[in-house]
Design an enzyme around this catalytic site. Structure first.
Site, PDB file in Angstrom:
ATOM      1  N   GLY A   1       2.828  -0.208   3.592  1.00  0.00           N
ATOM      2  CA  GLY A   1       1.458  -0.670   3.748  1.00  0.00           C
ATOM      3  C   GLY A   1       0.986  -1.593   2.645  1.00  0.00           C
ATOM      4  O   GLY A   1       0.036  -2.367   2.822  1.00  0.00           O
ATOM      5  N   GLU A   2       1.650  -1.562   1.500  1.00  0.00           N
ATOM      6  CA  GLU A   2       1.220  -2.363   0.352  1.00  0.00           C
ATOM      7  C   GLU A   2       1.643  -3.826   0.551  1.00  0.00           C
ATOM      8  O   GLU A   2       2.782  -4.118   0.902  1.00  0.00           O
ATOM      9  CB  GLU A   2       1.847  -1.794  -0.913  1.00  0.00           C
ATOM     10  CG  GLU A   2       1.323  -2.427  -2.193  1.00  0.00           C
ATOM     11  CD  GLU A   2       1.923  -1.781  -3.431  1.00  0.00           C
ATOM     12  OE1 GLU A   2       1.976  -2.442  -4.473  1.00  0.00           O
ATOM     13  OE2 GLU A   2       2.356  -0.609  -3.339  1.00  0.00           O
TER      14      GLU A   2
END
Length: 1386
Positions: free
Chosen positions: A600-601
């Site tokens: 997700g980063e």
């Protein structure tokens, strides 16, 4: 051009030769005349139809042109004028001359259909009669012109019936063309046209009659067979051209005849038929569905093409690549969602490809199993589809080498799935009974499982070197790159390499489990298992993430996106494992993102996409992108587009124009091609990029995955064809052993049909054949289950219930026979299951189904009674004298017994033969050959012997047994020990290797909380004596066996000392045999000690005394086997007999005389040194026990032992024995002078023997004096003491010189005087003093002192008070002896 002219000249020369021969051959003339008549008939028929007026009532109006075609008629008439030319030879004539008129008719659209049909029929006759062949001048042009005319046949004005008739003729002509000898001149284009025309007829026939359709399809099939059967010949002729390049493969001159090019085109056409769709309209909606009928037709043709071409396909790269790519892709795609019939045909096609081309389809075959067969068999909603898939798997398993090659190629490769293991477990799952009766799917899966088991068993037994199977597990001792494939077929270490790869794969599965729970633990396990190097290699981690299917994809994404330098290196290596060549961007991106989930980063996503962009840019085939940055930007754009198009929360979706607009100028300031972006847009819109989370494999074969598979196949190692290896065969079965055993047992339990039970037993035997090579636990598990099916182990059933179930149900009888057959033939592989087998055996014993002596009955199987009772069953039973040997084919014999077993007479037949129910049961048990298990146990390995013995000993001790009566317990214990004896007697040659464990088991059972030594110890004692006699009957190379058996014997009588009395007769007979027949074979101290101890015990009982004492007397009289080692034990035994009450006096006196004479042996040993003649055994332990004597002379120590025994005997109740013992002691001392007594020896002997004897006799005499009415006993003891004092005097004087030299002589002398004084003044109570002793002591003292004075031992010396002390003591003892000291008196 030069080659063509040369060929024409050759043809003309051949034709000329043919004409010359024909002129002189009558048969040739008749043939030519026949052909002429036929041709004349055909011309007339065509002309007749052409001239016939059309029916005015028909659908077509006649015209002047239709009624007569002058040019066609003229050519036919011209041909007729040439037909009967006597010089005419049809074979050498240019075929175009007589073919052209008919071909014109076929191609004309003005003639009626009937004429066209007759013309085609005429051409067909000419072809079949072979009016020309490949050597005929003009054959090339003729055959090709026939093709052109036939495929261009005009039928524009006719009715449907006539048209179908013409089409039938066209099919026949096309088939005859391909069968004709001149077909070699057909061009590739012509052949393709023929096939295409035939298929057009197939299509058109769909709306016409069924007969036409059948004929069209048959012709199509025939054409494919003809064309592809020629492929091996084409390879042989054009092999050099075909091997240069793929272009050469399909090239070549069109004039050289058809070759590979047409086969490639035709095969491609057949593959394309798999994609034919039909439009289906329903409720106003139009949908496309595959045309199943066309698919089946195409599959039949493809199958035929592959079967006929065989391995020749591999010589043509383009054709091979078409099978690897196009065909397999279609087959896998449609196999995942097809009907039963299509799936069955697909399986047949793949099997054909496997037979001929498996070296080139390794990854494709894996994909077919993974995405089609295994998936359909597991998840299909239709049972019929599952059955088809299972049948497909079974067909592969029937191939002799498939399952082994599948294990080597896939299961032993870390980058592939476990195809064999998954197949085996799938068959087990479907075969496992969940209902009764069995479903067809369960029966089918069970059949497949049994086939797999039999296949492995047959091969593992057939291999010549099966005895050298490696039983050890593979250990990873060093780091090896697990992703590197090494298949050295000729390398003798290839088996170990495969086992190593399998071990690495297994470790990777464990590492996967650790990694999913804790990343750090997973990496540590990789290091510990040596799957990664030290220092760590990023490539190893990359391949671990890439090819370990169960890894958590979220954790992989987080790891790859980490900014750590090592993680970045792993990311690069991971990305380099992908082959992007030939892919468009979205396909490559899909393939990439299927292996992990994007984190997700944003920074992690950026790092991952940068690595991918670089890889894709480096491998792009077209120069679409000018830099990797352009790829990176577009990747981001595609991910955003994917979210936009497929996220339900996004209401306003991006359009194509917006997508193109957003990506303007990203390609180094320029735009990417609009078509390229449009293709990407619609690809993403119609098919979302799936982001997989957690773990597992995708169930679908997507286009992107197929492209990746094809890229991998370019660099992958080819499919390995290898011979069966027993070590790997054992390993491969181990992967499915647990489920297989569980399934086999469950099927046997739920089966009702005899034949199904029979198949279960066959499976059991095959598992046993495999298990003998290191899978003992598997066989134990299987036997434990089958023992339950015998019904003998049911603790809640009474004996009557068990016997009834056994008598009336086939299943327990089959299970019993199977269990004991396995025990007979595969006992070497049984470990813990011996306990279950013994429990069954004991239950049979209690049910009275066993003979009185199992071992003897089986061993003497040739007795007349046995043969009379079992003449019928012998034909179906393995010969009891045949020992099973691993690696030989024994399945036939074993199954022969079961074939006979299943055909046993019915109850009515049994009654007619006069057999009762009990006799039938006994007959079945006799087939089990139970006794052979034990009498032939010499072939069992040590571990099996240990487990078998342990089971018997524990059962004899009551472990797991319930006895209803003491008699039953005694019989069971005796039976167990009978079998233990049988094992021991059959394995005498290695007794020492297993009896130590048996003895430990005896110690263990003795410590059981509820253990009772009765009747265990008694039965054990009797059995152990039998074994001991057998051991002693043959000289042993070492003494270990003897030590072991006597340790066990001693343990048993110590557990229950009463058995020495209850078993005295057997003990006496056994011990007597040992000492009379085998004394030379008794080698150990423990053996002699035990035997002589038991011999001494036999004297307790009147019925055994005589034999025991005679044995002892014989042993001592002979003296040959009395050695330094056994001497002390002989003395103890002799003392035991002499000390018995009421024993015969003459025997005791004889024993005492023999003991005294044995001193001669001591003298002999002393003279010969430390060892006696004929004995090389140390007596160090006995020497240590006698160190307190202070003597290094072992013979003197033994003499002391003898003296002590005689001293004890001097206290016997009977006076004759006491006195004789003292006299024997006196004789012993008289003989012992040669033993070279030292001063210390002498004083020690006196202290231990003579002084102790005198003191004991004096004390005994005083004791009797204090008793009432014991005067006789007292006087008797007084007389014995008198003899003892005389002995003391004589021995003292005999060894006076040595004694006087002792440092403690003064003290010793005082001891002599003290005992003289004690006897002199003995107070006999009411009887006064002993007159006898009072008279004796002075005389003895006088004798001693006189001798001492003569020897100048007792003289007055300055500084020596011996004289004075003696004088003082003499005055106290007997004053009358002062005369011996005149100096003192003076």
């Amino acid at each position: 051009m030069a080659e063509e002219l040369t060929q024409r000249a050759s043809e003309e020369e051949d034709s000329s030769q043919c004409r010359d021969r024909a002129k002189h051959d009558p048969r040739s003339k008749r043939k030519q005349l026949g052909l002429s008549c036929m041709l004349n008939t055909e011309v007339g028929a065509v002309l007749a139809v052409i001239r016939r007026p059309l029916d005015p009532a028909g659908p077509f109006l006649p015209t002047q042109e239709d009624q007569y075609d002058s040019s066609i008629a003229h050519s036919l008439k011209s041909l007729r004028t040439l037909i009967f030319n006597p010089q005419q030879e049809w074979r050498v004539m240019d075929p175009s001359i007589y073919l052209s008129p008919f071909l014109d008719v076929v191609q004309s659209d003005e003639v009626p259909a009937a004429a066209t049909g007759i013309a085609l029929s005429s051409i067909l006759k000419m072809l079949k009669l072979e009016m020309f062949d490949e050597k005929t001048l003009g054959a090339r042009e003729a055959i090709n012109s026939i093709v052109t005319a036939t495929v261009n046949c005009r039928l524009e004005r006719t009715d449907s019936g006539s048209e179908e008739a013409v089409m039938m003729r066209i099919l026949q002509v096309l088939s005859s063309i391909m069968k004709h000898r001149a077909s070699v001149f057909l061009s590739d284009q012509a052949v393709c046209t023929i096939v295409n025309t035939c298929f057009q007829v197939v299509q058109q026939s769909a709306s016409r009659g069924d007969l036409l359709q059948r004929n069209a399809r048959y012709t199509m099939h025939e054409l494919i067979q003809i064309i592809f059967s020629r492929l091996p010949e084409i390879e042989g002729r054009d092999g050099d051209n075909n091997s240069e390049s793929e272009t050469d493969d399909v090239g070549g001159s069109l004039d050289s005849g058809y070759g590979v090019r047409c086969t490639v085109d035709i095969f491609h056409f057949l593959c394309s038929l798999l994609n034919v769709v039909e439009i289906v309209e329903a409720e106003g909606n139009t949908s496309h569905a595959t045309d199943e009928d066309v698919q089946l037709f195409a599959l039949v043709l493809i199958n035929s093409a592959i079967d006929l071409s065989g391995d020749a396909i591999a010589k043509h790269p383009k054709l091979l690549r078409m099978i690897q790519d196009d065909l397999f892709h279609h087959l896998i795609h449609y196999g995942m969602s097809s009907s039963q019939l299509v799936l069955a045909m697909i399986c047949s096609t793949i099997l054909s490809i496997y037979h001929f081309l498996r070296r080139f389809i390794r990854l494709q075959l894996e994909a077919f199993f993974g995405f089609v067969l295994l998936r359909v068999a597991m998840f299909a909603t239709s049972t019929q589809l599952q059955e088809v898939a299972i049948e497909g798997i079974i067909n592969f398993c029937r191939q002799p080498s498939f399952i082994f090659e599948a294990y080597v190629n896939y299961d032993c490769n870390v980058t592939c799935r476990n195809v064999f293991e998954e197949m085996g477990k799938l068959l087990c799952k479907h075969a496992f009974p969940t209902s009764n009766p069995f479903t067809s799917l369960q029966v089918q899966a069970f059949e497949g499982l049994v086939i797999v088991i039999h296949n492995i068993a047959d091969n593992i037994n057939c291999e010549e070197n099966s005895s050298t199977i490696a039983r050890h597990a593979v250990e990873i001792t060093e780091y090896r790159p697990f992703w590197v494939e090494k298949f050295e077929d000729e390398d003798e270490n290839w088996v170990e390499s495969a086992r190593m790869r399998k071990a690495q794969k297994r470790k990777m599965m464990i590492a996967e489990n650790h990694f999913n729970r804790d990343e750090r633990k997973g990496i540590e396990y990789l290091k510990l298992s040596r799957l990664v190097s030290d220092p760590m290699d990023p490539k190893a981690f990359a391949f671990f993430f890439r090819y370990t299917p169960g890894l958590d994809k979220n954790m992989i994404g987080d790891y790859l996106g980490d900014p750590d330098e090592f993680h970045v290196q792993v990311l690069k290596e991971f990305t380099d494992t992908f082959e992007c060549a030939g892919m468009i961007l979205d396909t490559a991106l899909r393939t990439y993102l299927e292996t992990f989930r994007l984190p997700g980063e944003a920074q992690k996503i950026e790092r991952i996409l940068e690595a991918f962009s670089e890889r894709f840019y480096d491998q792009q085939s077209a120069e679409v992108f000018v830099s990797k940055d352009a790829v990176f930007v577009l990747c981001y754009s595609l991910i955003m587009l994917n979210t936009d198009q497929h996220n339900p929360q996004v209401k306003k979706k991006m359009t194509e124009e917006e997508f193109i607009k957003n990506n303007r100028g990203i390609n180094g300031g320029s735009d990417l091609p609009r078509e390229y972006l449009s293709e990407l847009f619609y690809s993403i819109s119609n098919n979302a990029i799936k982001l997989y989370g957690q773990s597992g494999l995708s169930m679908e074969m997507s286009p992107s995955r197929w492209i990746e598979l094809m890229n991998r196949s370019k660099n992958a190692h080819p499919y390995v064809e290898c011979k069966f290896n027993s070590t790997l065969g054992r390993d491969m079965f181990a992967t499915i052993a647990g489920p297989s055993v569980a399934t086999l047992c469950a099927c046997f339990e739920h089966a009702d049909e005899d034949e199904f039970l029979h198949e279960c037993v066959e499976g059991l035997f095959s598992i046993a054949r495999i298990a003998q090579y290191g899978l003992e636990d598997t066989l134990d598990e299987l036997l434990a289950s089958f023992c339950k099916f015998t019904t003998f182990l049911n603790p809640y059933a009474t004996a009557e219930e068990t016997l009834f179930a056994f008598s009336h149900d086939l299943k327990p009888r089959m299970a019993t026979l199977a269990v004991f057959t396995i025990a007979n033939n595969f006992g070497s592989s049984i470990r813990g299951a011996w306990r279950n087998i013994i429990d069954c055996l004991l239950k049979l014993k209690r049910l009275k189904l066993l003979p009185q002596s199992v071992v003897e009955t089986d061993a003497s199987s040739t007795s007349s009674s046995d043969l009379a009772m079992d003449t019928r069953c012998e034909s179906g039973v393995v010969n009891p004298n045949q020992d099973f040997r691993p690696g030989t084919q024994q399945n036939y014999g074993m199954m022969g017994r079961f074939s006979h077993f299943l055909s046993l007479e019915t109850a009515e037949e049994s009654l007619s033969l006069g057999l009762s129910e009990f006799e039938q049961n006994v007959k079945i048990i006799r087939q089990c050959r139970i006794g052979n298990i034990f009498t032939n146990s010499s072939s069992l390995p040590d571990e099996a012997i240990l487990n078998l013995g342990r089971s018997l000993i524990f059962a004899a001790a009551g472990k797991g047994q319930k006895f209803s009566t003491p008699v039953e317990e005694e019989e069971t214990v005796g039976f167990c020990w009978e079998l233990i004896v049988a094992i021991a007697l059959a394995n005498v040659h290695r007794f020492s290797t297993f009896w130590a464990s048996f003895h430990d088991n005896l110690l263990t059972v003795a410590q059981f909380p509820l253990f009772s030594p009765v009747p265990f110890a008694e039965k054990a004692m009797l059995s152990l004596l039998k074994v001991c006699l057998k051991l002693l009957a043959v000289p042993q190379q070492d003494s270990i066996a003897e030590e072991l058996i006597f340790r066990s014997i001693n343990l048993m009588w110590k557990l229950d000392k009463e058995i020495l009395d209850t078993c005295c007769e057997v003990i006496t007979k056994s011990v007597s045999r040992m000492l009379i027949e085998y004394p030379a074979n008794l080698q150990t101290q423990l053996g002699w000690k035990s035997v002589l101890h038991l011999l001494s015990v036999t004297g307790r009982h009147p019925e055994t005394y005589d034999q025991g004492v005679e044995t002892l007397i014989m042993l001592l009289s002979d003296g040959t086997h009395v050695s330094r080692m056994t001497y002390a034990y002989c003395i103890d035994c002799a003392f035991g007999f002499v000390a018995l009450k009421n024993s015969p006096l003459d025997k005791n006196l004889k024993i005492l005389d023999l003991l005294s004479e044995s001193v001669n042996l001591l003298i002999q040993w002393h003279r010969n040194g430390l060892s006696d003649p004929g004995s090389s055994y140390s007596a160090s332990s006995f020497e240590e026990n006698l160190k307190g004597l202070g003597s290094s002379n072992f013979s003197l120590n033994l003499f002391v032992k003898l003296g002590e025994a005689l001293r004890k005997t001097s206290l016997a109740r009977r006076e004759e024995i006491r006195n004789h013992a003292i006299l024997s002691l006196q004789r012993s001392f008289a003989l012992a002078e040669d033993l070279e007594f030292t001063s210390t020896n002498c004083t020690n002997c006196f202290n231990l023997v003579i002084f102790a004897m005198v003191d004991d006799l004096h004390e005994k005499m005083l004791e009797y004096s204090r008793r009432e009415n014991a005067e006789r006993e007292m006087r008797s003891m007084e007389g014995t003491l008198k003899i003892a004092m005389e002995l003391l005097t004589d021995v003292y004087l005999q060894f006076l010189k040595q004694i006087s030299e002792s440092p403690g002589f003064r003290t010793f002398w005082l001891g002599v005087l003290r005992r003289m004084d004690t006897c002199m003044k003995a107070n006999l109570g009411p009887y006064g003093e002993s007159e006898i002793l009072k008279e004796l002591v002075p005389d003895l003292l006088r004798k001693i002192i006189t001798k001492m004075k003569e020897s100048e031992i007792l003289v007055q010396k300055e500084g020596d008070d011996l004289w004075e002390i003696t004088y003082i003591q003499i005055q106290w003892i007997s004053p009358l002896l002062k005369e011996l000291f005149p100096e003192e008196d003076g």
